[in-house]
Scaffold this motif. Structure first.
Motif, PDB file in Angstrom:
ATOM      1  N   PRO A   1      16.298   1.247  -0.684  1.00 54.76           N
ATOM      2  CA  PRO A   1      16.687   0.152   0.223  1.00 54.76           C
ATOM      3  C   PRO A   1      16.804  -1.166  -0.527  1.00 54.76           C
ATOM      4  N   GLY A   2      17.850  -1.903  -0.225  1.00 55.19           N
ATOM      5  CA  GLY A   2      18.068  -3.182  -0.896  1.00 55.19           C
ATOM      6  C   GLY A   2      19.516  -3.586  -0.841  1.00 55.19           C
TER       7      GLY A   2
ATOM      8  N   SER B   1       9.787 -13.392  -1.825  1.00 52.33           N
ATOM      9  CA  SER B   1      10.463 -14.324  -0.920  1.00 52.33           C
ATOM     10  C   SER B   1      11.830 -13.826  -0.476  1.00 52.33           C
ATOM     11  N   GLN B   2      12.443 -12.914  -1.240  1.00 53.90           N
ATOM     12  CA  GLN B   2      13.806 -12.490  -0.929  1.00 53.90           C
ATOM     13  C   GLN B   2      13.871 -11.278  -0.007  1.00 53.90           C
TER      14      GLN B   2
ATOM     15  N   ARG C   1       0.828  -1.210   0.000  1.00 53.94           N
ATOM     16  CA  ARG C   1       0.000   0.000   0.000  1.00 53.94           C
ATOM     17  C   ARG C   1       0.861   1.259   0.000  1.00 53.94           C
ATOM     18  N   GLU C   2       2.039   1.175   0.616  1.00 53.88           N
ATOM     19  CA  GLU C   2       2.977   2.294   0.520  1.00 53.88           C
ATOM     20  C   GLU C   2       3.461   2.443  -0.920  1.00 53.88           C
ATOM     21  N   GLY C   3       3.704   1.323  -1.580  1.00 51.29           N
ATOM     22  CA  GLY C   3       4.097   1.369  -2.981  1.00 51.29           C
ATOM     23  C   GLY C   3       3.029   1.994  -3.853  1.00 51.29           C
TER      24      GLY C   3
ATOM     25  N   ALA D   1      10.716  -1.754   3.896  1.00 47.64           N
ATOM     26  CA  ALA D   1      11.135  -0.691   2.986  1.00 47.64           C
ATOM     27  C   ALA D   1      11.722  -1.282   1.708  1.00 47.64           C
ATOM     28  N   GLU D   2      12.487  -2.365   1.845  1.00 46.98           N
ATOM     29  CA  GLU D   2      13.045  -3.009   0.657  1.00 46.98           C
ATOM     30  C   GLU D   2      11.946  -3.626  -0.189  1.00 46.98           C
TER      31      GLU D   2
END
Length: 442
Positions: free
Chosen positions: A388-389, A338-339, A298-300, A344-345
């Protein structure tokens, strides 16, 4: 009979064979934890069942050698002639040892399943419907190896027979993997006649019921042939031992042309939120991850609202999901779901490609350019670079930094147009690097 069977289990090598099967199988499951690869089997019941079958490449030769060792017990004890003078038919005397071998090997195989079951039960989104047949055929394959070992061990009662059968069958099975290797792993053809699978599957696939049926016919015939060879008391009956495998092979032949690992329609069915907020959906296979995805998704969607005709819902895109992607939806690759552990990521991964999944393949020349374009689009939507990532090598990060600076140096309207073009290209699986028009000499 039960008393004799108990003695066989205690004093023969059957119990040792079953124990070795269980120990090696459980070790094979959990050794993957050392390298973080338990995802090969712990995400779905079908995955566990298939991975157990893959381990038969080692367990099957072990069972074959164990059966041959069991068959040579009387000869090693030098009581073969003595037992031959008893009035009871030979097959009646040998029957308990064959039953003990079958029970011990089956129990060892099922113990491996039991060892993996708790981990799968906490991760599997839906139970599946045909995995139990894959397990049952695995049990039959191991029992067939034991019976075949008994038969060959009695036919060739030499001290070196078990070792030769074990090592020879292992080498033969490994060679068969290479001989039957195909580009399309979903239609293995002759590889389905092997007692094990030559590749794993995804959590969105299943083993076709016709494959399990055909393998049951073939392996059942092999088991019966080995048992006849073991219990036979004269040469003519031993010659008849080839009939059950031949019949089983004939009945199994139609399975060689089928798609062995079709999509599990129940696994890819959508499970969605019903709380009245923007809709977030995952596949049934990943239904346990829906709660984790809701807030990042929902943030996306909030950030994607910067674009014209912004999407209103987020959906997990399982491999092979058909395009074009509806403009009203943002899709997230199953691998990303899954990753990513950090919310945030996960939001950043939803924003990659402006809410579209990756279409370019690793072997394509523009693959890296597409990844960079998707990352820069995500950064523009997120509002900062990098998002983030995972970290990248210095040279790669420098290229992405340059692309980012080039994009934000453009007029605001042009920036929006280019990111919207990245999304439009992604909806139809087009060239997102070309749509962004930055980097790689563009």
């Amino acid at each position: 009979m039960s008393g004799i069977l108990g003695i066989e289990l205690r004093r023969s090598g059957a119990l040792l064979a079953g124990t070795a099967t269980a120990v090696l199988g459980v070790a094979g499951l959990y050794l993957l934890a050392l390298t973080g690869q338990t995802g090969l089997w712990d995400q779905q019941w079908h995955l566990l069942a298939v991975f157990q079958r893959i381990m038969l490449v080692v367990l099957w030769p072990l069972a074959l050698a164990a059966g041959a060792w069991q068959a040579g017990r009387d000869r090693r004890s030098r009581i073969e002639e003595l037992l031959g003078t008893t009035p009871a038919p030979g097959w009646r005397r040998l029957r308990p040892s064959s039953l003990a071998t079958a029970l011990a090997l089956a129990a060892g195989y099922l113990l491996v399943l039991a060892a993996g079951a708790p981990k799968v039960a906490t991760a599997a989104g839906h139970p599946g419907s045909g995995w139990w047949a894959v397990v049952a055929v695995g049990v039959l394959a191991l029992v067939a190896a034991g019976f075949l070992g008994l038969g060959l061990g009695r036919l060739l009662p030499y001290a070196y027979t078990p070792a030769v059968l074990g090592a020879g069958s292992l080498a033969g099975l490994l060679a068969a993997i290479e001989v039957t290797k195909l580009d399309d792993a979903t239609v293995p053809g002759p590889a389905l006649l092997l007692p094990f699978f030559t590749s794993t599957i995804s959590e969105f696939q299943e083993v076709a019921g016709s494959v399990s049926t055909g393998q049951a016919w073939w392996l059942g015939g092999l088991a019966l042939g080995g048992l006849v060879l073991y219990l036979a008391t004269n040469r003519l009956v031993r010659l008849l031992a080839v009939v059950p495998p031949a019949l089983g092979l004939a009945l199994a032949a139609p399975m060689l042309t089928v798609t062995a690992f079709p999509v599990d329609t129940a696994a890819v069915a959508e499970v969605c939120t019903t709380d009245g907020g923007p809709r977030v959906c995952v596949t049934a296979a990943h239904s346990r991850k829906l709660a984790v995805l809701v807030a990042p998704a929902r943030e996306g969607l909030r950030l994607l609202a910067k674009l014209p005709d912004a999407p209103a819902s987020v959906h997990e895109a399982a491999p092979g999901r058909a395009h074009p992607q509806p403009a009203s939806e943002a899709w997230l690759d199953s691998d990303n779901l899954s990753q990513a552990a950090d919310p945030a990521e996960l939001t950043a991964r939803i924003l990659a490609g402006a809410g579209t999944p990756l279409c370019a393949r690793n072997e394509e020349s523009a693959y890296l350019d597409v990844l960079r374009a998707r990352a820069v689009a995500a950064a523009w939507l997120y509002g900062s670079h990098p998002v983030p990532g995972p970290a990248y090598a210095a040279a790669e990060q420098a290229q992405r930094d340059t692309m980012w600076k080039t994009l934000v140096a453009l007029p605001a309207g042009e920036q929006e147009r280019r990111v919207a073009a990245v999304r439009a290209a992604g909806l139809t699986c087009g060239d997102q690097a070309a749509a962004l028009g930055i980097g790689a000499g563009r």
